[in-house]
Design an enzyme around this catalytic site. Structure first.
Site, PDB file in Angstrom:
ATOM      1  N   ARG A  82      13.482  12.281  13.388  1.00  0.00           N
ATOM      2  CA  ARG A  82      13.938  12.314  11.470  1.00  0.00           C
ATOM      3  C   ARG A  82      12.357  11.174  10.851  1.00  0.00           C
ATOM      4  NH1 ARG A  82      18.999   8.468  11.594  1.00  0.00           N
ATOM      5  NH2 ARG A  82      20.098  11.218  12.116  1.00  0.00           N
ATOM      6  N   ARG A 151      16.953   1.050   8.540  1.00  0.00           N
ATOM      7  CA  ARG A 151      16.980   2.891   8.056  1.00  0.00           C
ATOM      8  C   ARG A 151      15.865   2.934   6.879  1.00  0.00           C
ATOM      9  NH1 ARG A 151      20.174   5.607  12.292  1.00  0.00           N
ATOM     10  NH2 ARG A 151      20.580   4.054  13.769  1.00  0.00           N
ATOM     11  N   LYS A 217      22.307  -0.954  14.127  1.00  0.00           N
ATOM     12  CA  LYS A 217      21.948   0.029  13.145  1.00  0.00           C
ATOM     13  C   LYS A 217      22.392  -0.637  11.578  1.00  0.00           C
ATOM     14  CE  LYS A 217      23.596   3.764  13.061  1.00  0.00           C
ATOM     15  NZ  LYS A 217      24.681   5.797  13.360  1.00  0.00           N
ATOM     16  N   LYS A 219      21.990  -0.569   7.431  1.00  0.00           N
ATOM     17  CA  LYS A 219      21.651   0.282   5.896  1.00  0.00           C
ATOM     18  C   LYS A 219      21.523  -0.555   4.228  1.00  0.00           C
ATOM     19  CE  LYS A 219      22.808   4.859   8.880  1.00  0.00           C
ATOM     20  NZ  LYS A 219      23.833   5.179   8.550  1.00  0.00           N
ATOM     21  N   CYS A 438      27.806  17.148   7.341  1.00  0.00           N
ATOM     22  CA  CYS A 438      27.418  16.541   8.104  1.00  0.00           C
ATOM     23  C   CYS A 438      26.613  17.450   9.221  1.00  0.00           C
ATOM     24  CB  CYS A 438      27.328  15.454   9.351  1.00  0.00           C
ATOM     25  SG  CYS A 438      28.450  15.600  10.326  1.00  0.00           S
ATOM     26  N   CYS A 483      32.702  14.937  13.395  1.00  0.00           N
ATOM     27  CA  CYS A 483      33.532  13.577  13.698  1.00  0.00           C
ATOM     28  C   CYS A 483      33.646  12.453  13.042  1.00  0.00           C
ATOM     29  CB  CYS A 483      32.996  13.174  15.120  1.00  0.00           C
ATOM     30  SG  CYS A 483      31.508  11.983  15.290  1.00  0.00           S
ATOM     31  N   CYS A 487      29.311  10.652   9.041  1.00  0.00           N
ATOM     32  CA  CYS A 487      27.309  10.934   8.058  1.00  0.00           C
ATOM     33  C   CYS A 487      27.387  11.340   6.961  1.00  0.00           C
ATOM     34  CB  CYS A 487      26.733  11.516   9.055  1.00  0.00           C
ATOM     35  SG  CYS A 487      26.487  10.844  11.310  1.00  0.00           S
TER      36      CYS A 487
HETATM   37 FE1  SRM Z   1      24.133   9.578  11.478  1.00  0.00          FE
HETATM   38  C1  SRM Z   1      24.944   9.040  14.499  1.00  0.00           C
HETATM   39  C2  SRM Z   1      23.215  12.467  12.029  1.00  0.00           C
HETATM   40  C3  SRM Z   1      24.520   9.828   7.943  1.00  0.00           C
HETATM   41  C4  SRM Z   1      27.188   7.058  10.827  1.00  0.00           C
HETATM   42  N1  SRM Z   1      23.533  11.219  13.218  1.00  0.00           N
HETATM   43  C5  SRM Z   1      23.924  10.231  14.324  1.00  0.00           C
HETATM   44  C6  SRM Z   1      23.202  10.923  15.154  1.00  0.00           C
HETATM   45  C7  SRM Z   1      22.413  10.618  15.126  1.00  0.00           C
HETATM   46  C8  SRM Z   1      24.184  11.135  16.830  1.00  0.00           C
HETATM   47  C9  SRM Z   1      23.991  10.183  17.647  1.00  0.00           C
HETATM   48  O1  SRM Z   1      24.016   9.339  17.508  1.00  0.00           O
HETATM   49  O2  SRM Z   1      23.690  11.556  19.110  1.00  0.00           O
HETATM   50  C10 SRM Z   1      23.173  12.399  14.757  1.00  0.00           C
HETATM   51  C11 SRM Z   1      22.316  13.996  14.229  1.00  0.00           C
HETATM   52  C12 SRM Z   1      22.745  14.464  14.362  1.00  0.00           C
HETATM   53  C13 SRM Z   1      21.846  16.055  14.595  1.00  0.00           C
HETATM   54  O3  SRM Z   1      21.987  17.068  15.065  1.00  0.00           O
HETATM   55  O4  SRM Z   1      21.053  15.899  13.520  1.00  0.00           O
HETATM   56  C14 SRM Z   1      24.005  12.094  13.139  1.00  0.00           C
HETATM   57  N2  SRM Z   1      23.539  11.119  10.354  1.00  0.00           N
HETATM   58  C15 SRM Z   1      22.830  11.295  10.443  1.00  0.00           C
HETATM   59  C16 SRM Z   1      22.514  12.720   9.346  1.00  0.00           C
HETATM   60  C17 SRM Z   1      21.699  13.803   9.969  1.00  0.00           C
HETATM   61  C18 SRM Z   1      24.229  13.312   8.772  1.00  0.00           C
HETATM   62  C19 SRM Z   1      23.059  14.485   8.042  1.00  0.00           C
HETATM   63  O5  SRM Z   1      24.172  15.871   7.666  1.00  0.00           O
HETATM   64  O6  SRM Z   1      22.346  14.072   7.161  1.00  0.00           O
HETATM   65  C20 SRM Z   1      22.041  11.894   8.451  1.00  0.00           C
HETATM   66  C21 SRM Z   1      21.456  11.093   8.618  1.00  0.00           C
HETATM   67  C22 SRM Z   1      20.643  10.052   7.390  1.00  0.00           C
HETATM   68  C23 SRM Z   1      19.100   9.447   8.047  1.00  0.00           C
HETATM   69  O7  SRM Z   1      18.429  10.262   7.330  1.00  0.00           O
HETATM   70  O8  SRM Z   1      19.082   8.558   8.276  1.00  0.00           O
HETATM   71  C24 SRM Z   1      23.734  10.374   8.916  1.00  0.00           C
HETATM   72  N3  SRM Z   1      25.238   8.302   9.708  1.00  0.00           N
HETATM   73  C25 SRM Z   1      25.068   9.031   8.473  1.00  0.00           C
HETATM   74  C26 SRM Z   1      25.283   7.974   6.990  1.00  0.00           C
HETATM   75  C27 SRM Z   1      25.878   7.899   5.844  1.00  0.00           C
HETATM   76  C28 SRM Z   1      24.664   7.488   5.414  1.00  0.00           C
HETATM   77  O9  SRM Z   1      24.131   6.613   6.006  1.00  0.00           O
HETATM   78  O10 SRM Z   1      25.110   6.898   4.494  1.00  0.00           O
HETATM   79  C29 SRM Z   1      26.498   7.257   8.225  1.00  0.00           C
HETATM   80  C30 SRM Z   1      27.557   6.323   7.395  1.00  0.00           C
HETATM   81  C31 SRM Z   1      27.640   5.498   7.112  1.00  0.00           C
HETATM   82  C32 SRM Z   1      27.305   3.896   8.211  1.00  0.00           C
HETATM   83  O11 SRM Z   1      26.115   3.867   9.212  1.00  0.00           O
HETATM   84  O12 SRM Z   1      28.464   3.302   8.253  1.00  0.00           O
HETATM   85  C33 SRM Z   1      26.521   7.358   9.553  1.00  0.00           C
HETATM   86  N4  SRM Z   1      26.141   8.513  12.849  1.00  0.00           N
HETATM   87  C34 SRM Z   1      26.468   6.893  11.780  1.00  0.00           C
HETATM   88  C35 SRM Z   1      27.649   6.933  13.469  1.00  0.00           C
HETATM   89  C36 SRM Z   1      28.210   5.756  12.934  1.00  0.00           C
HETATM   90  C37 SRM Z   1      27.833   4.591  12.781  1.00  0.00           C
HETATM   91  C38 SRM Z   1      28.751   3.356  12.860  1.00  0.00           C
HETATM   92  O13 SRM Z   1      29.169   2.296  12.383  1.00  0.00           O
HETATM   93  O14 SRM Z   1      29.940   3.556  14.621  1.00  0.00           O
HETATM   94  C39 SRM Z   1      26.650   7.270  14.370  1.00  0.00           C
HETATM   95  C40 SRM Z   1      27.201   7.098  16.070  1.00  0.00           C
HETATM   96  C41 SRM Z   1      26.324   5.981  16.130  1.00  0.00           C
HETATM   97  O15 SRM Z   1      25.837   5.439  15.463  1.00  0.00           O
HETATM   98  O16 SRM Z   1      26.850   5.646  17.341  1.00  0.00           O
HETATM   99  C42 SRM Z   1      25.914   8.499  13.867  1.00  0.00           C
HETATM  100 FE1  SF4 Z   2      28.720  15.341  12.105  1.00  0.00          FE
HETATM  101 FE2  SF4 Z   2      29.270  13.307  13.814  1.00  0.00          FE
HETATM  102 FE3  SF4 Z   2      27.610  14.247  14.326  1.00  0.00          FE
HETATM  103 FE4  SF4 Z   2      27.483  12.398  12.622  1.00  0.00          FE
HETATM  104  S1  SF4 Z   2      27.748  12.461  14.675  1.00  0.00           S
HETATM  105  S2  SF4 Z   2      26.946  14.382  12.280  1.00  0.00           S
HETATM  106  S3  SF4 Z   2      29.343  12.741  12.037  1.00  0.00           S
HETATM  107  S4  SF4 Z   2      29.656  15.328  14.384  1.00  0.00           S
END
Ligand code: SRM
Ligand code: SF4
Length: 573
Positions: A82, A151, A217, A219, A438, A483, A487
Site C-alpha cells: 500500500r 494512516r 490503527k 485514521k 472493497c 466482511c 473497508c
Molecule cells: Fe481495510 C483490514 C483493505 C479501508 C477497516 N483492509 C484490511 C485488510 C488489510 C485485510 C487484512 O487485515 O488482512 C484488507 C486488504 C485487502 C486486500 O487484499 O487488498 C483491507 N481497507 C482495505 C482497502 C484496500 C479497501 C478498498 O477496497 O479500498 C482500503 C485501504 C485503505 C487505505 O488506503 O489505507 C481499506 N479498512 C478501510 C476502511 C475505510 C476507511 O478507512 O475509510 C475501513 C473502515 C474504517 C475504520 O477503520 O473503521 C477499514 N480494514 C478495516 C478493518 C476493521 C478495523 C476495525 O476497527 O475493526 C480491518 C481488519 C483489522 O484491522 O483487523 C481491515
Molecule cells: Fe473487504 Fe473485509 Fe477484506 Fe476489508 S477486510 S477488504 S471489508 S473482505
C-alpha cells in the site's frame, strides 16, 4: 508518558501484538532475515505483524489455496503493498511509476483504495525491496500505510473549490508528516541505510508513539462542506473545513468514528464521529497530536477488537475526552461552527476550478485500474500521464481525477479520453456511479464473500429493477464489503451488503445520503435471489411514494423498513 505507565493504565494482560511491537526494536524485528530467507515465499507471523507498519501484508491467492493444499504445496504467498498519498494527490510522474511497478512486480493492475492510496497485489517476497525502493525514488512511501499508527490522511479532492482544496491539502500533508513514525527501521530494511547505534528509548526515539506505538490503527480525514467524500464521521479524527469568503478559517473537530465490527458480537459496532469543537488551522496539528496520544495512553491494549479510539471514547465518555484534550493542549477548543453536508459521492466529468484550471473525474469501477478486452483503462491513463503536466487525485470513492489541466492541454487530454473510451460514468446508472466495493477475494485473508468481483454483476440486476421503476438517474449510495470490517465504509451507505459466507450477505438500509447517519440491518444472510426479491418492492415503492428530493435512505426510514440510527450504540438495537 513512559511505556510502563502506559501499560499500567491497561492492567489487563496485553495482546500478543503488543509484545511483538515491544520486542521489535522500533519495527525492525527479524524482517531483514525473513526477507533474505530464500526457502519460503513467506515471512514469520511476528514479522508479518511488523510488516504492516512498513505498508505491506502477506497474503496468499485464495483462488488456488485448496488446490495447492491438495498438491502439498505451500500457499501461493504474495504481498499486498500500500502506497500512501495524503489527500490522494500524486504527480503524473508518480502515476507512471505506479503503473511501471504494477506491471513489473505485481499482478499488472493498480488498486485505488477507499482512503485515497494505491495498492498493488501479488508482489513476491523477492521483489518487495525493489518495489519499495522504486516508490521511494519517486518521493512516495509505504511507511505507515498500515499498522498501529496514523494512516493515510484523507482530504476532499473537491476540484471546483480549488483554492480551498489547496489550503486543506496543505494541512493534510502537514498532519501526515507530523504523525509519521520516526524510526529508521524503514530506511535500514528497505533503503539500505546503515544502522547507527541509538541509545534513545520510547518517547525519545518515537516522540509521539513511544515503543509500543498505538493500540490500533488511527485514521484522519478532512472534509470540505458541502461535500463529504471522505466520510468525515467514519474517521477516528474527522476535520470539517470551515471557510469564510473562500479562505480556510479552521476546522470543526469530530472524534471517535469507525466502521469495523464482527458479525454476532454486539460489543463491536460502527460508530459516527462526534463534534467536540473548532480549532484554527495553526492549532490543528496540536489537536491531532494530543488526540493521538490520548488514544495511545488510554486505548485498550488487551483486546484488539475493542482497541479502536471509538471504544475508548464510548467507554469513557465524550466529556472525559474533551477534558483530557483541553488539559493536554493547555487551551480549549472553540464552539463548533455551522456547516452543511449535501453528499458523499463524487461529481464526474469536467469542472473548471476557481484557479482557472480544468479537472476531469473518471469513474473507475471499484478502484481497479487494469486493461480489459474493449476497455484499456490502464494504457489510457498511462498515455494521459505522459501528456499531462497537472496532477492526479485519488478520490475517497475509489475514482480518479485528472487534475489541474491547463486550457491549452485540455484538448489533448480530451482526445485521449475519447480514444480510449474512458468513462465519466454518464453511461451508467446513478446507482453504479455511487457504488463502492472493497477488495475481498481472492487476496483479502479476511473475506467471507466476494465483493469487488461480484458487485458489478449484482448492479446489473438491480439496474433492471431501477429501469422498470424509472429510477436509473436517482442517486443512491450502495456499498459492498466481503466482511464486516467495513473497508468500503458500508455502514454509511443508503443500501449496503456485508459478506457473511460465500454468496451470502447481510442487507442494510437507511444510511444518510451525505454520510451523516448509519444504516441498519434489514435482512440477514441472504443470497442474490432474495436480495433482488427484497429490493424490488422497496425500490418500486420508493419510485411511487418518495417526496420531492427525498433520498432513498431517508425514505427507507420514513416508510418503516428500518429505524433511524445516529449512534453506533443503537446499531444492533
Ligand atoms: Fe481495510 C483490514 C483493505 C479501508 C477497516 N483492509 C484490511 C485488510 C488489510 C485485510 C487484512 O487485515 O488482512 C484488507 C486488504 C485487502 C486486500 O487484499 O487488498 C483491507 N481497507 C482495505 C482497502 C484496500 C479497501 C478498498 O477496497 O479500498 C482500503 C485501504 C485503505 C487505505 O488506503 O489505507 C481499506 N479498512 C478501510 C476502511 C475505510 C476507511 O478507512 O475509510 C475501513 C473502515 C474504517 C475504520 O477503520 O473503521 C477499514 N480494514 C478495516 C478493518 C476493521 C478495523 C476495525 O476497527 O475493526 C480491518 C481488519 C483489522 O484491522 O483487523 C481491515
Ligand atoms: Fe473487504 Fe473485509 Fe477484506 Fe476489508 S477486510 S477488504 S471489508 S473482505
Amino acid at each position: 508518558m513512559s511505556d510502563n505507565n502506559l501499560l499500567s493504565r491497561n492492567s489487563a494482560p496485553h495482546s500478543d501484538v503488543e509484545d511483538i511491537k515491544r520486542r521489535s526494536d522500533y519495527l525492525r524485528g527479524t524482517l531483514r532475515e525473513s526477507l533474505e530467507d530464500r526457502i519460503t515465499g513467506s515471512i514469520s507471523e511476528d514479522d508479518n505483524r511488523l510488516m504492516k507498519f512498513h505498508g505491506s501484508y502477506m497474503q496468499d491467492d485464495r483462488d488456488v489455496r485448496n488446490e495447492r493444499q491438495k498438491s502439498k504445496l505451500e500457499p501461493a504467498y504474495q504481498f499486498m503493498v500500500r502506497v500512501r498519498a495524503p489527500g490522494g494527490v500524486v504527480t503524473a510522474k508518480q502515476w507512471l511509476m505506479m503503473d511501471r511497478i504494477a506491471k513489473k512486480y505485481a499482478n499488472g493492475t493498480i488498486r485505488l483504495t477507499t482512503r485515497q492510496s494505491f495498492q498493488l497485489h501479488g508482489v513476491l517476497k523477492w521483489n518487495m525491496k525493489s518495489v519499495i525502493q522504486e516508490v521511494h525514488e519517486e518521493l512516495l512511501t509505504t511507511l505507515a500505510a498500515c499498522g498501529d499508527v496514523n494512516r493515510n490522511v484523507m482530504a476532499n479532492p473537491n476540484p471546483y473549490q480549488s483554492e480551498l482544496h489547496e489550503q486543506v491539502y496543505e494541512w493534510a500533508e502537514k498532519l501526515s508528516r507530523h504523525l509519521e513514525p520516526q524510526t529508521r527501521a524503514y530506511h535500514e530494511i528497505w533503503l539500505d541505510e546503515e544502522k547507527v547505534a541509538d541509545s534513545r528509548e520510547g518517547e525519545e526515539q518515537e516522540p509521539i508513539y513511544g515503543k509500543v506505538y498505538l493500540p490500533r490503527k488511527f485514521k484522519i480525514g478532512i472534509a470540505v462542506p458541502p461535500a463529504n467524500e471522505v466520510d468525515v464521521f467514519s474517521q477516528d479524527l474527522g476535520l470539517i473545513a470551515i471557510e469564510e469568503n473562500g479562505k480556510l478559517v479552521g476546522f470543526n473537530v469530530a472524534v471517535g468514528g469507525g466502521m469495523g465490527m464482527t458479525h454476532g458480537d454486539p460489543k463491536t459496532y460502527p460508530q459516527l464521529g462526534r463534534i467536540v469543537g473548532f480549532a484554527t488551522p495553526d492549532q490543528v496539528v496540536d489537536v491531532a497530536e494530543k488526540t493521538v496520544t490520548i488514544q495511545r495512553d488510554y486505548g485498550d491494549r488487551s483486546v484488539r477488537k475493542h482497541a479502536r479510539f471509538k471504544y475508548t471514547i464510548d467507554d469513557r465518555g465524550l466529556e472525559w475526552f474533551k477534558d483530557e484534550l483541553h488539559r493536554r493542549l493547555g487551551w480549549e477548543l472553540q464552539p463548533a461552527r455551522p456547516f452543511q453536508f449535501e453528499h458523499n459521492g463524487d461529481r464526474y466529468g469536467w469542472v473548471k476550478g476557481s484557479n482557472g484550471k480544468w479537472h476531469y473525474t473518471l469513474f473507475i469501477q471499484n478502484g481497479r485500474v487494469k486493461d480489459e478486452d474493449g476497455y484499456r483503462l490502464m494504457t489510457g491513463l498511462r498515455e494521459i500521464a505522459q501528456a499531462h503536466s497537472g496532477d492526479f487525485r485519488l478520490t475517497p470513492n475509489q475514482n480518479l481525477i485528472i487534475g489541474n489541466v491547463s486550457s491549452q492541454k485540455k484538448r489533448k487530454i480530451e482526445q485521449l479520453i475519447e480514444e480510449y473510451g474512458l468513462t465519466d460514468g454518464a453511461a451508467y446508472s446513478a446507482l453504479r456511479r455511487n457504488s463502492m466495493a472493497c477488495v475481498a477475494l481472492p487476496t483479502c485473508g479476511l473475506a467471507m464473500a466476494e465483493s469487488e468481483r461480484y458487485l458489478p454483476t449484482l448492479l446489473e440486476k438491480i439496474e433492471t429493477i431501477l429501469e422498470e421503476a424509472g429510477l436509473r438517474e436517482e442517486e443512491i449510495v450502495i456499498r459492498m464489503t466481503g466482511c464486516p470490517n467495513g473497508c468500503a465504509r458500508p455502514a454509511l451507505a443508503e443500501l449496503a451488503f456485508i459478506g457473511k459466507a460465500p454468496g451470502k450477505y447481510n442487507m442494510y438500509l437507511g444510511g444518510g445520503f451525505a454520510g451523516e447517519r448509519l444504516n441498519k440491518l434489514y435482512r440477514e444472510n441472504i443470497g442474490e435471489a432474495e436480495i433482488l426479491s427484497e429490493l424490488r418492492p422497496i425500490l418500486n415503492r420508493y419510485a411511487q411514494e418518495r417526496r420531492d428530493g427525498e433520498h432513498f435512505g431517508d425514505f427507507c426510514i420514513r416508510a418503516g423498513y428500518v429505524k433511524e440510527v445516529h449512534s453506533g450504540l443503537d446499531f444492533h438495537a
